[in-house]
Design a protein around this motif. Structure first.
Motif, short mmCIF file in Angstrom:
data_model
loop_
_atom_site.label_atom_id
_atom_site.label_comp_id
_atom_site.label_asym_id
_atom_site.label_seq_id
_atom_site.Cartn_x
_atom_site.Cartn_y
_atom_site.Cartn_z
N HIS A 509 0.80 -1.37 -0.13
CA HIS A 509 -0.06 -0.04 0.11
C HIS A 509 0.72 1.31 0.07
O HIS A 509 0.05 2.33 -0.05
CB HIS A 509 -0.82 0.01 1.16
CG HIS A 509 -1.72 -1.32 1.53
ND1 HIS A 509 -2.84 -1.55 0.44
CD2 HIS A 509 -1.67 -2.04 2.20
CE1 HIS A 509 -3.18 -2.69 0.98
NE2 HIS A 509 -2.52 -3.04 2.07
N THR A 510 2.38 0.94 -0.20
CA THR A 510 2.95 2.47 0.21
C THR A 510 4.11 2.36 -1.14
O THR A 510 4.96 1.49 -1.05
CB THR A 510 3.54 2.44 1.34
OG1 THR A 510 2.48 2.39 2.57
CG2 THR A 510 4.30 3.80 1.55
N LEU A 550 5.35 10.33 -2.05
CA LEU A 550 4.93 9.35 -1.31
C LEU A 550 3.30 8.94 -1.58
O LEU A 550 2.64 9.97 -1.65
CB LEU A 550 5.13 9.51 0.26
CG LEU A 550 4.63 8.65 1.08
CD1 LEU A 550 5.26 7.31 0.95
CD2 LEU A 550 4.60 9.14 2.36
N GLU A 551 3.16 7.71 -1.73
CA GLU A 551 1.66 7.45 -2.15
C GLU A 551 1.40 6.23 -1.11
O GLU A 551 2.19 5.25 -1.07
CB GLU A 551 1.48 6.88 -3.54
CG GLU A 551 -0.03 6.89 -4.16
CD GLU A 551 -0.07 6.47 -5.44
OE1 GLU A 551 -1.37 6.29 -5.82
OE2 GLU A 551 0.65 6.70 -6.18
N HIS A 552 -0.01 6.39 -0.64
CA HIS A 552 -0.10 5.19 0.15
C HIS A 552 -1.74 5.16 0.47
O HIS A 552 -2.45 6.12 0.22
CB HIS A 552 0.26 5.76 1.78
CG HIS A 552 -0.25 4.95 3.05
ND1 HIS A 552 0.62 3.41 3.14
CD2 HIS A 552 -0.99 4.87 3.94
CE1 HIS A 552 -0.19 2.88 4.09
NE2 HIS A 552 -1.10 3.65 4.74
N GLN A 553 -2.27 4.03 0.66
CA GLN A 553 -3.60 3.75 0.79
C GLN A 553 -4.03 3.04 2.24
O GLN A 553 -3.41 2.06 2.71
CB GLN A 553 -4.10 2.66 -0.23
CG GLN A 553 -5.65 2.39 -0.13
CD GLN A 553 -6.19 1.69 -1.37
OE1 GLN A 553 -5.60 1.67 -2.31
NE2 GLN A 553 -7.31 1.03 -1.12
N ARG A 559 -7.01 7.22 0.14
CA ARG A 559 -5.89 7.20 -0.50
C ARG A 559 -4.85 8.57 -0.46
O ARG A 559 -5.66 9.90 -0.43
CB ARG A 559 -6.06 7.00 -1.86
CG ARG A 559 -6.41 5.70 -2.34
CD ARG A 559 -7.05 5.69 -3.83
NE ARG A 559 -5.86 6.00 -4.84
CZ ARG A 559 -6.11 6.14 -6.12
NH1 ARG A 559 -7.39 6.29 -6.55
NH2 ARG A 559 -4.85 6.53 -6.73
N ARG A 561 -1.39 11.00 -1.32
CA ARG A 561 -0.21 11.07 -1.79
C ARG A 561 0.39 12.41 -1.53
O ARG A 561 -0.66 13.57 -1.37
CB ARG A 561 -0.22 10.92 -3.39
CG ARG A 561 -1.25 11.96 -4.04
CD ARG A 561 -1.66 11.55 -5.51
NE ARG A 561 -0.25 11.63 -6.38
CZ ARG A 561 -0.02 11.20 -7.77
NH1 ARG A 561 -0.90 10.47 -8.02
NH2 ARG A 561 0.95 11.23 -8.28
#
Length: 794
Positions: A509-510, A550-553, A559, A561
């Motif tokens: 997720h990251t 940085l992108e994370h759910q 969501r 970013r």
């Protein structure tokens, strides 16, 4: 207001009784558990959407979900999870009040190829066939939001993107509007906007109905894309499947349109057709406004079919035309302006699938753009004593061949390379006669005369080539180095652009991403600044990009970013700008034109984006950008009164704080509500005041004294919009009605201001100190404006 009240009343009365009573019926529920097909591990947060309708949820840490409040009927469950193939459970029958448990529902891990991995930061996927979990904005999002009829306006709500109320053009991260590469199915489009006299372009010439997907790249993009400093805007048209022909008719105060697509050759091929005609001229007639008459139209056609099992051919044709007539005639003065613009493109695309590892796209293309600006103005007023005649005709033609190759030698490597060669020619026929009473830098009134006659026919070639290597170095570690070369004969540019993108998957997720690169932009052959008697092309400008993201759910479905960027801008060409109004139709005629010599510039910022959409009745997204864009002005050339502030100054399109908020509510299947708010500040402004002198004929002349250059800021801009969509279904037809309420609380957002020397009675008013009072006339962006529209699809 009467029209608005009537429209709201009609929309509210159209609620179907069954919908209004839905909450009163006894409802049931559907529950289950989503797991990995191979390991049996629970998957969360997986999205579970119940169709038809607007019921949706996400799984919890145990992989379980429960959809409640469902009426009796037959449903399809659509299940998506990042990194897994979408699954659809069809024909789920639910009886009244039933609590149905489907047990375990399995998802297969998707075999995502290296070519599908997103390495570069600043990448936004909008609509398209990519999984919803990888889309920044879905098709449903776009059709519910403000200005849903214009794809370029819709994406302006993404972080790092800035625009204004009147223009469909946008800027990216402190850049200029011409620094974004716009492609349609691989074809570069030059200035693809209608009504370019209105702040650079009022609408896109590409109908959003034709678009299947969009990729917006806001920095650090790969070597595949060149000759633009700030961003890439890739548009992909729809391809009809085997479901048969689909046709849509649309009507709004902006335009009337026809769209159709469908299969041909027994389903082996497909076609697409779009035609639109602007309605603003008819609206202006209805409200009695005959001073300004804008008309426009556009046509897009595509035919796609297989040549054999390995090769598929498509033919595109795009044509757009614009015309504006201004007739402002009084006893004291007249303004008679006529402008015309034309855009025509045609291209053949051959998609070749040689093997599972080899693929190519070949383009044979050509196009022609035309521009005619004719102006005739005569004024003898207190602040304007002007005679102005202009004839500006420009033609631009090009033809070329482009080829892109994809090669996957192994699961660890993906190589993309290609080249483009195009011949270009342009024809400038420019004539300007300008007579004016102006003040010079010594505060003396002079009879200003300017006579410009230019006839130029530059031609040349633009050749480019690139190589990009995407590598899976270690599990979850990806890198994409690349190199690009540009050869532009008419400017003398021969440029190498190294680039590098990296991605690190910290977990399912990251993801961390970073990019660096050189991004050159040569002057287009049809962008020679003949308006200011320039007959030579400038060398290419350069932006160096440094981007990290940085992108994370999150497990609750949100969501997130965040990206930080720095653009180091150099080799800047001298530029001409208007101090008081940068969006003049004939900027060269004004007495506030300055030439700026800029040694270097930078743009930096941090952007945050949050989105929550699990398919339920409520979804939202929010973005915030903290940015700073400045340039080092080394000299200002202006023969007038101005406090010449130089050094490090904010760029004219600087936005310090930018916020976008959207809230969607779908109470029933056929009703969608979108409430949006936006805010920005930090745009610099040059203030001015009036002085006056007496002419030899004893008449007064008032002239501007400009204060500190970019020494002030425009007031903060903010606006709230509401859009209501109502869908009607009968047989195989759908009618969509929308009401868009722009600027709900009627905020007066300043666009520019003028100083008038006369009051409403057209009289001078002494100030009691030997001078005169001045009256400020603020020009604003959109006030409260209702927009109605209909679309009929069958």
């Amino acid at each position: 207001m009467k029209l608005l009240t009537s429209a709201l009343t009609v929309l509210l009365l159209l609620i179907q009784p069954g919908e209004a009573q839905e909450g009163q019926e006894k409802t049931g529920s559907i529950a289950g558990k989503v797991v990995d097909q191979r390991t049996g591990q629970a998957l969360y947060p997986a999205n579970v959407v119940c169709l038809p309708g607007n019921h949706g949820t996400t799984t919890d840490a145990r992989g379980t979900f429960s959809l409640t409040g469902l009426p009796a009927g037959s449903f399809d469950l659509e299940i998506t999870y990042l990194g897994y193939e979408k699954s659809t459970v069809s024909g789920v029958a639910l009886e009244t009040g039933q609590k149905l448990d489907l047990g375990e529902l399995t998802l297969f891990e998707s075999a995502l190829s290296l070519s599908e991995i997103t390495v570069s930061p600043g990448t936004f996927s909008v609509m398209g066939n990519t999984p919803l979990s990888r889309q920044t904005l879905s098709e449903r999002d776009l059709k519910s939001m403000s200005f849903a009829e214009d794809i370029t306006r819709a994406v302006s709500r993404l972080p790092g993107v800035a625009s204004n109320d009147f223009s469909s053009k946008f800027t990216v991260r402190g850049g200029e509007t011409d620094e974004v590469l716009i492609n349609l199915d691989g074809m570069e489009l030059y200035d693809p906007f209608h009504q370019r006299d209105f702040v650079g372009g009022l609408f896109s010439i590409v109908d959003i109905e034709t678009i299947e997907g969009v990729d917006l790249l806001t920095g650090g993009f790969s070597a595949e894309y060149g000759n633009r400093q700030s961003g890439v805007f890739n548009l992909r048209t729809r391809s009809a499947g085997e479901q048969g022909r689909h046709t849509t008719l649309g009507l709004s105060v902006m335009n009337a349109g026809l769209y159709s697509d469908g299969p041909i050759m027994g389903g082996k091929g497909n076609y697409l057709l779009s035609a639109r005609r602007g309605m603003l001229d008819q609206v202006f007639k209805l409200i009695g406004q005959d001073e300004n008459t804008p008309t426009f139209y556009d046509l897009l056609g595509k035919v796609e079919f297989p040549l054999n099992a390995k090769h598929r051919l498509s033919l595109h044709l795009l044509h757009a035309g614009d015309k504006t007539a201004v007739r402002d005639v009084t006893e004291e003065a007249f303004d008679i302006h006529d402008t015309r613009y034309g855009n025509t493109y045609g291209w053949l695309t051959l998609n070749s699938f040689f093997s599972a590892k080899w693929y190519s796209r070949s383009y044979l293309y050509g196009g022609f753009l035309s521009q005619k600006r004719n102006g005739n103005t005569q004024k003898y007023e207190y602040s304007d004593k002007l005679v102005f005649q202009l004839s500006d005709q420009r033609d631009f033609g090009f033809a070329g061949f482009k080829q892109d190759w994809d090669w996957s030698p192994s699961e660890k490597y993906f190589i993309r390379f290609g080249g483009d060669y195009r011949r270009l020619n342009s024809d400038y026929q420019y004539s300007l006669n300008l007579q004016d009473v102006r003040v010079n830098a010594a505060d003396s009134l002079v009879d200003f005369r300017q006579q410009t006659e230019l006839s130029l026919k530059p031609s040349g070639h633009h050749a480019s080539g690139y190589l990009s290597l995407r590598m899976n170095l270690l599990p979850g570690v990806f890198a994409e180095p690349g190199i690009r070369y540009e050869d532009v004969s008419y400017t003398g540019d021969r440029l190498w652009s190294p680039r590098l993108g990296v991605a690190l998957a910290l977990s399912q997720h990251t993801v961390l991403r970073g990019a660096w690169g050189y991004y050159y932009q040569s002057q287009d052959i049809h962008k020679l600044d003949v308006n200011h008697a320039t007959d030579q092309f400038d060398p290419a400008e350069l932006s160096k990009h440094y981007v990290a993201g940085l992108e994370h759910q999150f497990s609750n479905g949100i969501r997130f970013r965040m990206e930080a960027y720095y653009k180091d801008i150099s080799r800047l060409s001298p530029t001409y700008q208007n101090l008081r109004d940068p969006w003049e139709v004939f900027p060269e005629s004004r007495n506030d034109v300055v030439r700026l010599d800029i040694s270097d510039a930078y743009a930096r910022g941090i952007e945050w984006f949050l989105k929550y959409d699990t398919g339920s009745k409520i979804s939202w997204w929010f973005s915030y950008a903290l940015a700073d864009a400045k340039e080092n002005v080394s000299a200002i050339a202006f023969d007038g009164l101005l406090d010449r502030q130089t050094g490090s100054l904010p760029r004219y399109n600087n936005q310090r704080h930018t916020i976008y908020c959207d809230l969607n509510y779908r109470p029933f299947r056929n009703w969608h509500f979108n409430l949006s708010w936006q805010f920005y500040n930090g745009i610099p402004q040059t203030l001015y005041e009036y002085r006056f002198q007496t002419l030899p004929n004893d008449s007064l002349h008032f002239y501007p004294d400009h204060l500190s250059f970019r020494g002030n800021e425009y007031p903060a801009y903010h606006r709230m919009d509401l859009r209501i969509n109502r869908y009607f279904h009968f047989g195989g037809n759908q009618v969509a009605a929308f009401l868009h309420l722009i600027n709900l609380y009627n905020r007066e957002n300043l666009r520019k201001f003028d100083l008038d020397v006369r009051n409403d009675a057209e009289q001078l008013v002494p100030d009691g100190q030997g001078g005169y009072q001045y009256f400020r006339d603020d020009k604003t962006w959109f006030g409260f404006t209702p927009v109605l529209g209909l679309r009929w699809s069958f």
